[in-house]
Design a protein around this motif. Structure first.
Motif, PDB file in Angstrom:
ATOM      1  N   LEU A 142      36.005  37.306  38.036  1.00 11.70           N
ATOM      2  CA  LEU A 142      36.416  38.701  38.095  1.00 11.70           C
ATOM      3  C   LEU A 142      37.850  38.809  37.585  1.00 11.70           C
ATOM      4  O   LEU A 142      38.553  37.818  37.429  1.00 11.70           O
ATOM      5  CB  LEU A 142      36.301  39.257  39.514  1.00 11.70           C
ATOM      6  CG  LEU A 142      36.959  38.486  40.673  1.00 11.70           C
ATOM      7  CD1 LEU A 142      38.446  38.762  40.777  1.00 11.70           C
ATOM      8  CD2 LEU A 142      36.267  38.837  41.975  1.00 11.70           C
ATOM      9  N   GLU A 143      38.262  40.046  37.310  1.00 11.67           N
ATOM     10  CA  GLU A 143      39.588  40.314  36.744  1.00 11.67           C
ATOM     11  C   GLU A 143      40.529  40.798  37.839  1.00 11.67           C
ATOM     12  O   GLU A 143      40.262  41.804  38.512  1.00 11.67           O
ATOM     13  CB  GLU A 143      39.494  41.366  35.641  1.00 11.67           C
ATOM     14  CG  GLU A 143      40.775  41.555  34.848  1.00 11.67           C
ATOM     15  CD  GLU A 143      41.052  40.404  33.889  1.00 11.67           C
ATOM     16  OE1 GLU A 143      42.224  40.250  33.488  1.00 11.67           O
ATOM     17  OE2 GLU A 143      40.104  39.660  33.545  1.00 11.67           O
ATOM     18  N   SER A 157      41.361  57.086  39.304  1.00 12.10           N
ATOM     19  CA  SER A 157      40.436  56.240  38.555  1.00 12.10           C
ATOM     20  C   SER A 157      40.992  54.846  38.325  1.00 12.10           C
ATOM     21  O   SER A 157      40.228  53.894  38.111  1.00 12.10           O
ATOM     22  CB  SER A 157      40.114  56.891  37.204  1.00 12.10           C
ATOM     23  OG  SER A 157      41.304  57.102  36.451  1.00 12.10           O
ATOM     24  N   TYR A 176      37.903  51.938  41.705  1.00 22.96           N
ATOM     25  CA  TYR A 176      36.847  51.857  40.695  1.00 22.96           C
ATOM     26  C   TYR A 176      35.930  50.687  40.997  1.00 22.96           C
ATOM     27  O   TYR A 176      36.225  49.836  41.862  1.00 22.96           O
ATOM     28  CB  TYR A 176      37.434  51.750  39.290  1.00 22.96           C
ATOM     29  CG  TYR A 176      38.329  50.550  39.059  1.00 22.96           C
ATOM     30  CD1 TYR A 176      37.815  49.366  38.530  1.00 22.96           C
ATOM     31  CD2 TYR A 176      39.695  50.606  39.348  1.00 22.96           C
ATOM     32  CE1 TYR A 176      38.640  48.261  38.312  1.00 22.96           C
ATOM     33  CE2 TYR A 176      40.525  49.519  39.136  1.00 22.96           C
ATOM     34  CZ  TYR A 176      39.987  48.353  38.613  1.00 22.96           C
ATOM     35  OH  TYR A 176      40.793  47.263  38.401  1.00 22.96           O
ATOM     36  N   LYS A 177      34.837  50.638  40.278  1.00 21.23           N
ATOM     37  CA  LYS A 177      33.808  49.624  40.496  1.00 21.23           C
ATOM     38  C   LYS A 177      33.452  48.984  39.166  1.00 21.23           C
ATOM     39  O   LYS A 177      33.269  49.679  38.160  1.00 21.23           O
ATOM     40  CB  LYS A 177      32.572  50.269  41.126  1.00 21.23           C
ATOM     41  CG  LYS A 177      31.413  49.314  41.387  1.00 21.23           C
ATOM     42  CD  LYS A 177      30.252  50.062  42.024  1.00 21.23           C
ATOM     43  CE  LYS A 177      29.074  49.129  42.268  1.00 21.23           C
ATOM     44  NZ  LYS A 177      27.921  49.883  42.839  1.00 21.23           N
ATOM     45  N   GLU A 178      33.373  47.680  39.179  1.00 19.38           N
ATOM     46  CA  GLU A 178      32.937  46.915  38.009  1.00 19.38           C
ATOM     47  C   GLU A 178      31.796  46.009  38.442  1.00 19.38           C
ATOM     48  O   GLU A 178      32.015  45.024  39.150  1.00 19.38           O
ATOM     49  CB  GLU A 178      34.086  46.090  37.426  1.00 19.38           C
ATOM     50  CG  GLU A 178      35.181  46.912  36.778  1.00 19.38           C
ATOM     51  CD  GLU A 178      36.260  46.047  36.140  1.00 19.38           C
ATOM     52  OE1 GLU A 178      36.155  44.810  36.271  1.00 19.38           O
ATOM     53  OE2 GLU A 178      37.189  46.610  35.527  1.00 19.38           O
ATOM     54  N   GLY A 179      30.582  46.379  38.033  1.00 23.19           N
ATOM     55  CA  GLY A 179      29.417  45.621  38.480  1.00 23.19           C
ATOM     56  C   GLY A 179      29.219  45.800  39.973  1.00 23.19           C
ATOM     57  O   GLY A 179      29.090  46.922  40.470  1.00 23.19           O
TER      58      GLY A 179
END
Length: 328
Positions: free
Chosen positions: A49-50, A63, A67-70
């Motif tokens: 992950l980042e 935003s 936020y959501k990533e995957g």
């Protein structure tokens, strides 16, 4: 500094410093305090992950903070710290919530983190059962800490206001009165600063909890969803209490400033009366200070006492007049 919290066979293992990928993958909570690029790279490679940079954490857009990533949630909010040391401030902290681990990224240490870490060592199975449970229990500790802070500054504000009003009523030396009023102003200023930053923290938590509520079906386990409702109620009540304290502090600040203005007006009135009372004697002294060749009183034996008497009478008459008018 990189710190990992892992529960193995009911026991808590806390490791600090560089670690291999296997240790990072087994950890339930990974805490990054002022991380180096190498530490960030280790966590990113192990968990895939980042990690947000410090500049990204400072963004104010919703935003950019929520936020959501995957399947991973990125939650950032400002948190109050440094109240005990007197150098309080707000620092952005990011919570990266995944399915297997919670990663916190911070550049300061609110006391709630240290207290929560100690609680984890006493009850690791409860505090560190799941990543979402870790985050929610940590939020509970932060809310409890904010409640304690608000209670303490409310007590400080009450003591300062009572001292200020008691001093204003009592007949004490001006130096003591000035010192008490100055202390009250300083305390009220600190109250305003703390309540403002506490409200900022609570509003940030409120936004995170609202975002979690929308994503709880996939991000929060069923047994932990009741914690969200409890936290929402606690945060809402603390926001109302902080707003009440802020309004009370502003009212007391206006009152203390009003007391100071009254004291200053009394001093100015004294100087005004003194200057008005001294004007007629000054006029008489100026007349007899003229260098005319013919002034009858200069050759008179009672001229000097007469001039002094006129000065005294001309100074006393305005004071008597002011007292009869109620101006003194």
């Amino acid at each position: 500094m990189l710190t990992t919290y892992t529960v193995e066979n009911g026991h808590l293992l806390v490791r600090e410093g560089p670690q291999d990928a296997a240790s990072l993958q087994r950890a339930v909570w990974i805490d990054l305090l002022t991380p180096t690029q190498a530490e960030e790279a280790q966590v990113q490679d192990a968990l895939r992950l980042e990690i947000p940079t410090r500049e990204e954490m400072q963004e104010i857009e919703s935003s950019s903070r929520l936020y959501k990533e995957g399947d991973v949630l990125f939650l950032t909010a400002p948190f109050l710290y440094g109240v005990e040391g007197g150098e309080l401030g707000s620092t952005a902290i990011t919570f990266v919530l995944g399915n297997t681990a919670l990663v916190t990224v911070r550049y300061a240490t609110p006391k709630a983190f240290a207290v929560f870490s100690a609680r984890c060592q006493r009850a690791p199975a409860i505090m560190l059962g799941t990543p979402d449970g870790v985050m929610l229990h940590l939020f509970e500790q932060i809310v409890d800490r904010l409640a304690d802070i608000l209670e303490r500054i409310a007590a400080d504000m009450d003591r300062a206001s009572q001292a200020a009003f008691r001093t204003a009523k009592a007949k004490v030396k001006a130096t003591r009165k000035d010192a008490d009023l100055k202390d009250a102003l300083i305390t009220l200023g600190q109250v305003g600063e703390v309540t403002t930053r506490a409200t900022e923290t609570l509003l940030g938590l409120s936004r995170i909890l609202t975002f979690l509520t929308a994503e709880k079906a996939v991000a929060v386990r069923r047994e932990n969803q009741a914690l969200i409702k409890s936290l929402v109620r606690d945060v809402r009540s603390l926001v109302e209490h902080a707003n009440f304290l802020n309004g009370k502090a502003n009212f007391l600040l206006d009152a203390v400033l009003g007391i100071i203005n009254v004291e200053q007006n009394a001093i100015i009135k004294t100087f005004t009366v003194a200057s008005v009372a001294l004007m007629p004697p000054t006029l008489i002294a100026s007349i007899y200070g003229m260098n005319f060749a013919r002034m009858p009183e200069l050759q008179w034996d009672l001229g000097y006492p007469m001039a002094l008497g006129l000065m005294v009478i001309s100074a006393v008459l305005p004071i008597v007049y002011f007292r009869r008018k109620g101006w003194l």
